[in-house]
Design a protein around this motif. Structure first.
Motif, PDB file in Angstrom:
ATOM      1  N   GLU A 268       0.496  -1.396   0.176  1.00  0.00           N
ATOM      2  CA  GLU A 268       0.069   0.125   0.200  1.00  0.00           C
ATOM      3  C   GLU A 268       0.897   1.529   0.048  1.00  0.00           C
ATOM      4  O   GLU A 268       0.754   2.642  -0.993  1.00  0.00           O
ATOM      5  CB  GLU A 268      -0.782   0.129   0.892  1.00  0.00           C
ATOM      6  CG  GLU A 268      -1.465   1.274   1.425  1.00  0.00           C
ATOM      7  CD  GLU A 268      -2.823   1.341   0.312  1.00  0.00           C
ATOM      8  OE1 GLU A 268      -3.109   2.939  -0.229  1.00  0.00           O
ATOM      9  OE2 GLU A 268      -2.990   0.530  -0.004  1.00  0.00           O
ATOM     10  N   PHE A 269       2.424   0.975   0.579  1.00  0.00           N
ATOM     11  CA  PHE A 269       2.500   2.572   0.814  1.00  0.00           C
ATOM     12  C   PHE A 269       3.138   2.760  -0.354  1.00  0.00           C
ATOM     13  O   PHE A 269       3.359   3.678  -1.102  1.00  0.00           O
ATOM     14  CB  PHE A 269       3.681   2.515   1.752  1.00  0.00           C
ATOM     15  CG  PHE A 269       4.645   2.929   2.273  1.00  0.00           C
ATOM     16  CD1 PHE A 269       4.061   4.662   3.072  1.00  0.00           C
ATOM     17  CD2 PHE A 269       6.228   3.129   2.355  1.00  0.00           C
ATOM     18  CE1 PHE A 269       5.125   5.738   3.114  1.00  0.00           C
ATOM     19  CE2 PHE A 269       7.214   4.219   2.603  1.00  0.00           C
ATOM     20  CZ  PHE A 269       6.628   5.680   2.808  1.00  0.00           C
ATOM     21  N   GLY A 270       4.338   1.426  -1.063  1.00  0.00           N
ATOM     22  CA  GLY A 270       4.812   1.871  -2.242  1.00  0.00           C
ATOM     23  C   GLY A 270       4.055   2.396  -3.366  1.00  0.00           C
ATOM     24  O   GLY A 270       4.014   3.071  -4.645  1.00  0.00           O
ATOM     25  N   SER A 271       2.304   1.632  -3.420  1.00  0.00           N
ATOM     26  CA  SER A 271       2.252   1.489  -4.850  1.00  0.00           C
ATOM     27  C   SER A 271       0.628   3.746  -4.457  1.00  0.00           C
ATOM     28  O   SER A 271       1.076   4.019  -5.119  1.00  0.00           O
ATOM     29  CB  SER A 271      -0.054   1.264  -3.880  1.00  0.00           C
ATOM     30  OG  SER A 271      -0.828   1.011  -4.854  1.00  0.00           O
ATOM     31  N   GLN A 272       0.807   4.638  -3.458  1.00  0.00           N
ATOM     32  CA  GLN A 272       0.570   5.795  -2.613  1.00  0.00           C
ATOM     33  C   GLN A 272       1.729   6.191  -3.146  1.00  0.00           C
ATOM     34  O   GLN A 272       1.330   7.077  -4.266  1.00  0.00           O
ATOM     35  CB  GLN A 272       0.261   5.612  -1.651  1.00  0.00           C
ATOM     36  CG  GLN A 272      -0.327   4.768  -1.264  1.00  0.00           C
ATOM     37  CD  GLN A 272      -1.329   5.071   0.209  1.00  0.00           C
ATOM     38  OE1 GLN A 272      -0.828   5.971   1.385  1.00  0.00           O
ATOM     39  NE2 GLN A 272      -2.722   4.731   1.112  1.00  0.00           N
ATOM     40  N   ILE A 273       2.933   6.043  -3.008  1.00  0.00           N
ATOM     41  CA  ILE A 273       4.371   6.903  -3.426  1.00  0.00           C
ATOM     42  C   ILE A 273       4.313   7.052  -4.930  1.00  0.00           C
ATOM     43  O   ILE A 273       4.493   7.975  -5.510  1.00  0.00           O
ATOM     44  CB  ILE A 273       5.200   6.184  -3.014  1.00  0.00           C
ATOM     45  CG1 ILE A 273       5.396   6.160  -1.329  1.00  0.00           C
ATOM     46  CG2 ILE A 273       6.912   6.775  -3.711  1.00  0.00           C
ATOM     47  CD1 ILE A 273       6.472   6.121  -0.475  1.00  0.00           C
ATOM     48  N   THR A 274       4.322   5.913  -5.799  1.00  0.00           N
ATOM     49  CA  THR A 274       3.751   5.453  -6.814  1.00  0.00           C
ATOM     50  C   THR A 274       2.933   6.085  -7.804  1.00  0.00           C
ATOM     51  O   THR A 274       3.278   7.209  -9.261  1.00  0.00           O
ATOM     52  CB  THR A 274       3.798   4.229  -7.935  1.00  0.00           C
ATOM     53  OG1 THR A 274       2.998   3.766  -7.357  1.00  0.00           O
ATOM     54  CG2 THR A 274       5.313   3.885  -7.760  1.00  0.00           C
ATOM     55  N   LYS A 275       1.624   6.348  -6.734  1.00  0.00           N
ATOM     56  CA  LYS A 275       0.249   7.258  -6.676  1.00  0.00           C
ATOM     57  C   LYS A 275       0.969   8.805  -7.646  1.00  0.00           C
ATOM     58  O   LYS A 275       0.757   9.506  -8.339  1.00  0.00           O
ATOM     59  CB  LYS A 275      -0.599   7.038  -6.415  1.00  0.00           C
ATOM     60  CG  LYS A 275      -1.374   5.659  -7.243  1.00  0.00           C
ATOM     61  CD  LYS A 275      -2.704   5.373  -6.294  1.00  0.00           C
ATOM     62  CE  LYS A 275      -3.296   3.451  -6.761  1.00  0.00           C
ATOM     63  NZ  LYS A 275      -4.613   3.551  -5.830  1.00  0.00           N
ATOM     64  N   ASP A 276       1.757   9.147  -6.681  1.00  0.00           N
ATOM     65  CA  ASP A 276       1.823  10.533  -6.610  1.00  0.00           C
ATOM     66  C   ASP A 276       2.688  10.869  -6.506  1.00  0.00           C
ATOM     67  O   ASP A 276       2.811  11.856  -7.451  1.00  0.00           O
ATOM     68  CB  ASP A 276       2.415  10.232  -5.117  1.00  0.00           C
ATOM     69  CG  ASP A 276       0.965  10.373  -3.284  1.00  0.00           C
ATOM     70  OD1 ASP A 276       0.396  10.483  -4.222  1.00  0.00           O
ATOM     71  OD2 ASP A 276       1.690  10.265  -2.458  1.00  0.00           O
ATOM     72  N   ALA A 277       3.682   9.440  -7.346  1.00  0.00           N
ATOM     73  CA  ALA A 277       4.256  10.100  -8.730  1.00  0.00           C
ATOM     74  C   ALA A 277       4.210  10.627  -9.948  1.00  0.00           C
ATOM     75  O   ALA A 277       4.653  10.635 -10.834  1.00  0.00           O
ATOM     76  CB  ALA A 277       6.044   9.161  -8.464  1.00  0.00           C
ATOM     77  N   GLY A 278       2.191  10.096 -10.137  1.00  0.00           N
ATOM     78  CA  GLY A 278       2.134   9.756 -10.987  1.00  0.00           C
ATOM     79  C   GLY A 278       2.369   8.804 -11.387  1.00  0.00           C
ATOM     80  O   GLY A 278       1.801   8.905 -13.244  1.00  0.00           O
ATOM     81  N   GLN A 279       2.493   7.995 -11.409  1.00  0.00           N
ATOM     82  CA  GLN A 279       2.880   6.411 -12.280  1.00  0.00           C
ATOM     83  C   GLN A 279       1.909   5.885 -11.677  1.00  0.00           C
ATOM     84  O   GLN A 279       1.862   4.590 -10.968  1.00  0.00           O
ATOM     85  CB  GLN A 279       4.077   5.948 -12.342  1.00  0.00           C
ATOM     86  CG  GLN A 279       5.502   6.339 -12.280  1.00  0.00           C
ATOM     87  CD  GLN A 279       5.527   6.892 -13.605  1.00  0.00           C
ATOM     88  OE1 GLN A 279       4.916   5.627 -14.579  1.00  0.00           O
ATOM     89  NE2 GLN A 279       5.473   8.223 -14.362  1.00  0.00           N
ATOM     90  N   GLY A 280       0.505   5.880 -11.994  1.00  0.00           N
ATOM     91  CA  GLY A 280      -1.429   4.359 -11.680  1.00  0.00           C
ATOM     92  C   GLY A 280      -0.527   3.437 -11.898  1.00  0.00           C
ATOM     93  O   GLY A 280      -1.163   2.281 -11.371  1.00  0.00           O
ATOM     94  N   ALA A 281      -0.155   3.313 -13.454  1.00  0.00           N
ATOM     95  CA  ALA A 281       0.120   1.606 -13.948  1.00  0.00           C
ATOM     96  C   ALA A 281       1.317   0.982 -13.013  1.00  0.00           C
ATOM     97  O   ALA A 281       0.636  -0.244 -13.022  1.00  0.00           O
ATOM     98  CB  ALA A 281       0.790   1.403 -15.727  1.00  0.00           C
TER      99      ALA A 281
ATOM    100  N   GLU B  53       0.249  -3.406  -6.021  1.00  0.00           N
ATOM    101  CA  GLU B  53      -0.789  -3.494  -5.606  1.00  0.00           C
ATOM    102  C   GLU B  53      -1.208  -5.215  -5.938  1.00  0.00           C
ATOM    103  O   GLU B  53      -1.166  -6.015  -5.143  1.00  0.00           O
ATOM    104  CB  GLU B  53      -1.980  -3.113  -5.640  1.00  0.00           C
ATOM    105  CG  GLU B  53      -1.612  -1.744  -4.982  1.00  0.00           C
ATOM    106  CD  GLU B  53      -3.346  -0.551  -6.198  1.00  0.00           C
ATOM    107  OE1 GLU B  53      -4.202  -1.231  -7.044  1.00  0.00           O
ATOM    108  OE2 GLU B  53      -3.474   0.862  -4.973  1.00  0.00           O
ATOM    109  N   MET B  54      -1.266  -5.475  -7.126  1.00  0.00           N
ATOM    110  CA  MET B  54      -1.395  -6.949  -7.208  1.00  0.00           C
ATOM    111  C   MET B  54      -0.433  -8.081  -7.200  1.00  0.00           C
ATOM    112  O   MET B  54      -0.210  -8.642  -6.369  1.00  0.00           O
ATOM    113  CB  MET B  54      -0.978  -7.448  -9.007  1.00  0.00           C
ATOM    114  CG  MET B  54      -1.558  -7.814  -9.879  1.00  0.00           C
ATOM    115  SD  MET B  54      -1.836  -8.833 -11.383  1.00  0.00           S
ATOM    116  CE  MET B  54      -0.115  -8.366 -11.924  1.00  0.00           C
ATOM    117  N   ALA B  55       0.694  -7.299  -7.287  1.00  0.00           N
ATOM    118  CA  ALA B  55       2.256  -8.420  -6.189  1.00  0.00           C
ATOM    119  C   ALA B  55       1.698  -8.507  -4.685  1.00  0.00           C
ATOM    120  O   ALA B  55       2.123  -9.972  -4.757  1.00  0.00           O
ATOM    121  CB  ALA B  55       3.096  -7.426  -6.531  1.00  0.00           C
ATOM    122  N   GLY B  56       1.215  -7.651  -4.406  1.00  0.00           N
ATOM    123  CA  GLY B  56       1.092  -7.572  -2.884  1.00  0.00           C
ATOM    124  C   GLY B  56      -0.203  -8.315  -2.752  1.00  0.00           C
ATOM    125  O   GLY B  56      -0.114  -9.437  -1.713  1.00  0.00           O
TER     126      GLY B  56
END
Length: 129
Positions: free
Chosen positions: A82-95, A101-104
Protein backbone atom coordinates in the motif's frame (compact mmCIF):
# COMPACT_ATOMS: atom_id res chain seq x y z
CA UNK A 1 -0.09 13.32 20.27
CA UNK A 2 2.25 11.83 17.71
CA UNK A 3 -0.50 12.20 15.13
CA UNK A 4 -0.29 15.97 15.54
CA UNK A 5 3.41 15.84 14.71
CA UNK A 6 2.80 13.63 11.69
CA UNK A 7 -0.05 15.79 10.39
CA UNK A 8 1.97 18.95 11.06
CA UNK A 9 4.96 17.69 9.09
CA UNK A 10 2.65 16.49 6.31
CA UNK A 11 0.84 19.82 6.07
CA UNK A 12 4.08 21.80 6.01
CA UNK A 13 5.45 19.50 3.32
CA UNK A 14 2.22 19.86 1.34
CA UNK A 15 2.36 23.65 1.41
CA UNK A 16 6.07 23.64 0.51
CA UNK A 17 5.42 21.19 -2.32
CA UNK A 18 2.66 23.44 -3.69
CA UNK A 19 4.98 26.44 -3.61
CA UNK A 20 7.96 24.58 -5.06
CA UNK A 21 5.84 22.85 -7.72
CA UNK A 22 5.43 26.11 -9.64
CA UNK A 23 9.19 26.58 -10.04
CA UNK A 24 10.65 23.05 -9.81
CA UNK A 25 8.08 20.23 -10.13
CA UNK A 26 10.79 17.57 -9.78
CA UNK A 27 11.86 18.93 -6.40
CA UNK A 28 8.25 19.03 -5.24
CA UNK A 29 7.83 15.34 -6.08
CA UNK A 30 11.07 14.49 -4.33
CA UNK A 31 9.95 16.44 -1.25
CA UNK A 32 6.66 14.54 -1.12
CA UNK A 33 8.40 11.16 -1.43
CA UNK A 34 11.01 12.14 1.16
CA UNK A 35 8.37 13.25 3.68
CA UNK A 36 6.36 10.08 3.04
CA UNK A 37 9.40 7.97 3.87
CA UNK A 38 10.16 10.06 6.96
CA UNK A 39 6.59 9.54 8.22
CA UNK A 40 6.90 5.80 7.62
CA UNK A 41 10.23 5.67 9.47
CA UNK A 42 8.69 7.65 12.32
CA UNK A 43 6.13 4.86 12.71
CA UNK A 44 8.60 1.98 12.68
CA UNK A 45 8.95 2.00 16.49
CA UNK A 46 5.20 1.78 16.93
CA UNK A 47 5.03 -1.05 14.40
CA UNK A 48 7.71 -2.91 16.34
CA UNK A 49 5.75 -2.47 19.57
CA UNK A 50 2.59 -3.83 17.95
CA UNK A 51 4.44 -6.87 16.63
CA UNK A 52 6.04 -7.50 20.01
CA UNK A 53 2.67 -7.21 21.78
CA UNK A 54 1.01 -9.63 19.35
CA UNK A 55 3.82 -12.15 19.86
CA UNK A 56 3.37 -11.94 23.65
CA UNK A 57 -0.37 -12.48 23.31
CA UNK A 58 0.23 -15.49 21.04
CA UNK A 59 2.68 -17.02 23.50
CA UNK A 60 0.24 -16.48 26.38
CA UNK A 61 -2.58 -18.05 24.36
CA UNK A 62 -0.31 -20.97 23.40
CA UNK A 63 -0.77 -20.34 19.66
CA UNK A 64 1.70 -21.86 17.22
CA UNK A 65 4.18 -19.07 16.43
CA UNK A 66 4.41 -20.17 12.80
CA UNK A 67 0.84 -18.94 12.26
CA UNK A 68 1.44 -15.67 14.09
CA UNK A 69 4.62 -15.01 12.09
CA UNK A 70 2.79 -15.79 8.85
CA UNK A 71 -0.06 -13.42 9.70
CA UNK A 72 2.41 -10.68 10.67
CA UNK A 73 4.24 -11.18 7.36
CA UNK A 74 0.93 -10.94 5.50
CA UNK A 75 0.09 -7.70 7.31
CA UNK A 76 3.58 -6.39 6.54
CA UNK A 77 3.21 -7.20 2.85
CA UNK A 78 -0.15 -5.42 2.77
CA UNK A 79 1.20 -2.26 4.40
CA UNK A 80 4.39 -2.16 2.33
CA UNK A 81 2.48 -2.74 -0.91
CA UNK A 82 0.00 0.00 0.00
CA UNK A 83 2.81 2.40 0.91
CA UNK A 84 4.70 1.70 -2.32
CA UNK A 85 1.53 1.98 -4.35
CA UNK A 86 0.63 5.35 -2.83
CA UNK A 87 4.11 6.74 -3.45
CA UNK A 88 4.06 5.65 -7.09
CA UNK A 89 0.56 7.11 -7.51
CA UNK A 90 1.81 10.39 -6.02
CA UNK A 91 4.60 10.33 -8.59
CA UNK A 92 2.00 9.98 -11.33
CA UNK A 93 2.73 6.32 -12.09
CA UNK A 94 -0.69 4.71 -11.68
CA UNK A 95 0.20 1.73 -13.88
CA UNK A 96 3.17 0.81 -11.72
CA UNK A 97 1.08 1.35 -8.58
CA UNK A 98 -1.50 -1.16 -9.77
CA UNK A 99 1.28 -3.70 -10.43
CA UNK A 100 2.58 -3.21 -6.88
CA UNK A 101 -0.92 -3.82 -5.53
CA UNK A 102 -1.30 -6.97 -7.65
CA UNK A 103 2.10 -8.27 -6.53
CA UNK A 104 1.15 -7.66 -2.90
CA UNK A 105 -2.09 -9.59 -3.31
CA UNK A 106 -0.31 -12.53 -4.94
CA UNK A 107 2.37 -12.62 -2.23
CA UNK A 108 -0.33 -12.49 0.46
CA UNK A 109 -2.10 -15.43 -1.16
CA UNK A 110 1.15 -17.41 -1.29
CA UNK A 111 1.83 -16.67 2.39
CA UNK A 112 -1.74 -17.67 3.35
CA UNK A 113 -1.64 -21.12 1.73
CA UNK A 114 -0.24 -22.94 4.81
CA UNK A 115 -2.93 -21.40 7.04
CA UNK A 116 -5.66 -22.22 4.52
CA UNK A 117 -4.36 -25.80 4.34
CA UNK A 118 -4.60 -26.23 8.12
CA UNK A 119 -8.12 -24.77 8.15
CA UNK A 120 -9.26 -27.11 5.38
CA UNK A 121 -7.67 -30.12 7.08
CA UNK A 122 -9.36 -29.19 10.36
CA UNK A 123 -12.76 -28.86 8.71
CA UNK A 124 -12.31 -32.20 6.91
CA UNK A 125 -11.34 -33.91 10.15
CA UNK A 126 -14.53 -32.61 11.79
CA UNK A 127 -16.77 -34.06 9.09
CA UNK A 128 -17.85 -37.61 9.94
CA UNK A 129 -16.84 -40.22 7.37
Amino acid sequence: MEILQIVGVALIATFLALIIKEQKPVFASMLVIFVSIIIFLFLVDQIYEIIHMLERIAITANVNMMYVETILKIIGIAYIAEFGSQITKDAGQGAIASKIEMAGKILILIMAIPILTVIIETVISLIPS
